[in-house]
Design an enzyme around this catalytic site. Structure first.
Site, PDB file in Angstrom:
ATOM      1  N   GLU A 116     -73.058  42.269  71.039  1.00  0.00           N
ATOM      2  CA  GLU A 116     -73.986  41.329  70.452  1.00  0.00           C
ATOM      3  C   GLU A 116     -75.114  40.731  71.094  1.00  0.00           C
ATOM      4  O   GLU A 116     -75.139  40.602  72.300  1.00  0.00           O
ATOM      5  CB  GLU A 116     -72.898  40.520  69.950  1.00  0.00           C
ATOM      6  CG  GLU A 116     -73.542  39.143  68.960  1.00  0.00           C
ATOM      7  CD  GLU A 116     -73.997  39.641  67.763  1.00  0.00           C
ATOM      8  OE1 GLU A 116     -74.751  40.581  67.777  1.00  0.00           O
ATOM      9  OE2 GLU A 116     -73.283  39.123  66.853  1.00  0.00           O
ATOM     10  N   ASP A 117     -76.046  40.306  70.507  1.00  0.00           N
ATOM     11  CA  ASP A 117     -77.057  39.626  70.814  1.00  0.00           C
ATOM     12  C   ASP A 117     -76.778  38.233  71.303  1.00  0.00           C
ATOM     13  O   ASP A 117     -77.156  37.671  72.288  1.00  0.00           O
ATOM     14  CB  ASP A 117     -78.399  39.758  70.121  1.00  0.00           C
ATOM     15  CG  ASP A 117     -78.329  39.451  68.589  1.00  0.00           C
ATOM     16  OD1 ASP A 117     -77.204  38.988  68.117  1.00  0.00           O
ATOM     17  OD2 ASP A 117     -79.253  39.465  67.829  1.00  0.00           O
TER      18      ASP A 117
ATOM     19  N   ASP B 143     -73.372  32.398  67.774  1.00  0.00           N
ATOM     20  CA  ASP B 143     -73.781  31.244  67.644  1.00  0.00           C
ATOM     21  C   ASP B 143     -72.548  30.485  66.641  1.00  0.00           C
ATOM     22  O   ASP B 143     -71.836  29.799  67.280  1.00  0.00           O
ATOM     23  CB  ASP B 143     -74.864  31.377  66.508  1.00  0.00           C
ATOM     24  CG  ASP B 143     -75.549  30.008  66.006  1.00  0.00           C
ATOM     25  OD1 ASP B 143     -75.375  29.005  66.788  1.00  0.00           O
ATOM     26  OD2 ASP B 143     -76.164  30.142  65.017  1.00  0.00           O
TER      27      ASP B 143
ATOM     28  N   PHE C 145     -83.110  27.711  68.120  1.00  0.00           N
ATOM     29  CA  PHE C 145     -83.157  29.044  67.699  1.00  0.00           C
ATOM     30  C   PHE C 145     -83.884  29.944  68.559  1.00  0.00           C
ATOM     31  O   PHE C 145     -85.320  29.507  68.800  1.00  0.00           O
ATOM     32  CB  PHE C 145     -83.944  29.010  66.115  1.00  0.00           C
ATOM     33  CG  PHE C 145     -83.651  30.127  65.605  1.00  0.00           C
ATOM     34  CD1 PHE C 145     -82.783  30.703  65.095  1.00  0.00           C
ATOM     35  CD2 PHE C 145     -84.824  31.148  65.532  1.00  0.00           C
ATOM     36  CE1 PHE C 145     -82.437  31.739  64.282  1.00  0.00           C
ATOM     37  CE2 PHE C 145     -84.761  32.357  64.887  1.00  0.00           C
ATOM     38  CZ  PHE C 145     -83.660  32.679  64.226  1.00  0.00           C
TER      39      PHE C 145
ATOM     40  N   ARG D  40     -88.861  40.763  67.766  1.00  0.00           N
ATOM     41  CA  ARG D  40     -87.847  41.527  68.344  1.00  0.00           C
ATOM     42  C   ARG D  40     -88.471  42.141  69.551  1.00  0.00           C
ATOM     43  O   ARG D  40     -87.924  42.492  70.594  1.00  0.00           O
ATOM     44  CB  ARG D  40     -87.389  42.487  67.532  1.00  0.00           C
ATOM     45  CG  ARG D  40     -86.613  42.053  66.308  1.00  0.00           C
ATOM     46  CD  ARG D  40     -85.726  43.178  65.688  1.00  0.00           C
ATOM     47  NE  ARG D  40     -85.180  42.984  64.336  1.00  0.00           N
ATOM     48  CZ  ARG D  40     -84.103  42.280  64.011  1.00  0.00           C
ATOM     49  NH1 ARG D  40     -83.209  41.992  64.963  1.00  0.00           N
ATOM     50  NH2 ARG D  40     -83.786  42.413  62.693  1.00  0.00           N
TER      51      ARG D  40
HETATM   52  P1  IMP Z   1     -73.177  33.551  63.956  1.00  0.00           P
HETATM   53  O1  IMP Z   1     -72.101  34.351  63.029  1.00  0.00           O
HETATM   54  O2  IMP Z   1     -73.696  32.252  63.600  1.00  0.00           O
HETATM   55  O3  IMP Z   1     -72.319  33.771  65.436  1.00  0.00           O
HETATM   56  O4  IMP Z   1     -74.459  34.213  64.196  1.00  0.00           O
HETATM   57  C1  IMP Z   1     -74.650  35.671  64.816  1.00  0.00           C
HETATM   58  C2  IMP Z   1     -75.916  36.288  64.384  1.00  0.00           C
HETATM   59  O5  IMP Z   1     -76.672  35.233  63.776  1.00  0.00           O
HETATM   60  C3  IMP Z   1     -76.440  36.797  65.496  1.00  0.00           C
HETATM   61  O6  IMP Z   1     -76.056  38.175  65.604  1.00  0.00           O
HETATM   62  C4  IMP Z   1     -77.793  36.730  65.349  1.00  0.00           C
HETATM   63  O7  IMP Z   1     -78.441  37.968  64.446  1.00  0.00           O
HETATM   64  C5  IMP Z   1     -78.043  35.504  64.442  1.00  0.00           C
HETATM   65  N1  IMP Z   1     -78.523  34.443  65.214  1.00  0.00           N
HETATM   66  C6  IMP Z   1     -77.770  33.444  65.523  1.00  0.00           C
HETATM   67  N2  IMP Z   1     -78.467  32.449  66.315  1.00  0.00           N
HETATM   68  C7  IMP Z   1     -79.724  33.035  66.306  1.00  0.00           C
HETATM   69  C8  IMP Z   1     -81.051  32.624  67.218  1.00  0.00           C
HETATM   70  O8  IMP Z   1     -81.112  31.609  67.783  1.00  0.00           O
HETATM   71  N3  IMP Z   1     -82.082  33.606  66.961  1.00  0.00           N
HETATM   72  C9  IMP Z   1     -82.034  34.690  66.319  1.00  0.00           C
HETATM   73  N4  IMP Z   1     -80.818  35.107  65.646  1.00  0.00           N
HETATM   74  C10 IMP Z   1     -79.654  34.353  65.739  1.00  0.00           C
END
Ligand code: IMP
Length: 173
Positions: A97-98, A101, A150, A163
């Site tokens: 995963e990138d 959050d 962010f 990206r």
């Molecule tokens: P989560 O479900 O809130 O953990 O978020 C997962 C997805 O949200 C990640 O795979 C990203 O694609 C996107 N995401 C969360 N935070 C960021 C950020 O700071 N920048 C860009 N994408 C984010």
């Protein structure tokens, strides 16, 4: 464009950390073929560098997921846009995963994949934003822990842009 981006993690720091992660992942699973499952789209650049840092046998699979729908806040709803092309039963799997959050996306995907019977299912994330967590997620390997900002670049986007930045930057509107 440039005045809204502030470098947070340089390309050199990313490369050095990925080399460490690759060695550690192989050391933890010395004899296994590792099925690396990249969560699209954000992890595609991390994936490309990470697999080259893991010595030995690696398979690559892709999982398409949409969760942000172009904004800067998680919707919490996870949409599978592309499923795996092969079974993972009995395999050592590493979800790539990138960024984690809120944790909602990974919580969903780990549950979805666990029922398919992998021998091992681990998670590696380039970035971890623990302060924003809404559900606890076991992140086995973390590249960098970052503050609640962010970020874009190195695969991470805002509305599909940024990206291609070779480093990770904080985006402020
Ligand atoms: P989560 O479900 O809130 O953990 O978020 C997962 C997805 O949200 C990640 O795979 C990203 O694609 C996107 N995401 C969360 N935070 C960021 C950020 O700071 N920048 C860009 N994408 C984010």
């Amino acid at each position: 464009m440039a005045d809204t981006l502030k470098a947070l993690i340089t390309a050199e720091e990313i490369a050095a950390r990925i080399a460490e992660l690759g060695r550690q992942i192989r050391a933890d699973h010395p004899d296994d073929t590792i099925t690396v499952i990249a969560v699209l789209k954000g992890s595609f650049i991390f994936l490309a560098d990470l697999v080259r840092a893991i010595p030995g046998n690696v398979r690559v699979e892709f999982l398409g997921v949409a969760s942000y729908h172009g904004g800067t806040h998680s919707s919490g709803a996870v949409q599978i846009t592309q499923d795996l092309r092969s079974e993972i039963r009995g395999q050592v799997c590493l979800l790539v995963e990138d960024i984690v959050d809120t944790g909602l996306t990974m919580d969903y995907l780990l549950r979805m994949l666990e029922v398919r019977g992998p021998k091992v299912l681990k998670l590696v994330s380039l970035l971890d934003k623990p302060s924003n967590r809404e559900t606890s997620v076991p992140v086995d390997y973390v590249g960098f822990t970052i503050p609640d900002e962010f970020v874009v670049g190195y695969g991470l986007d805002l509305g599909e842009l940024y990206r291609n930045l070779p480093y990770v930057a904080v985006y402020s509107p």
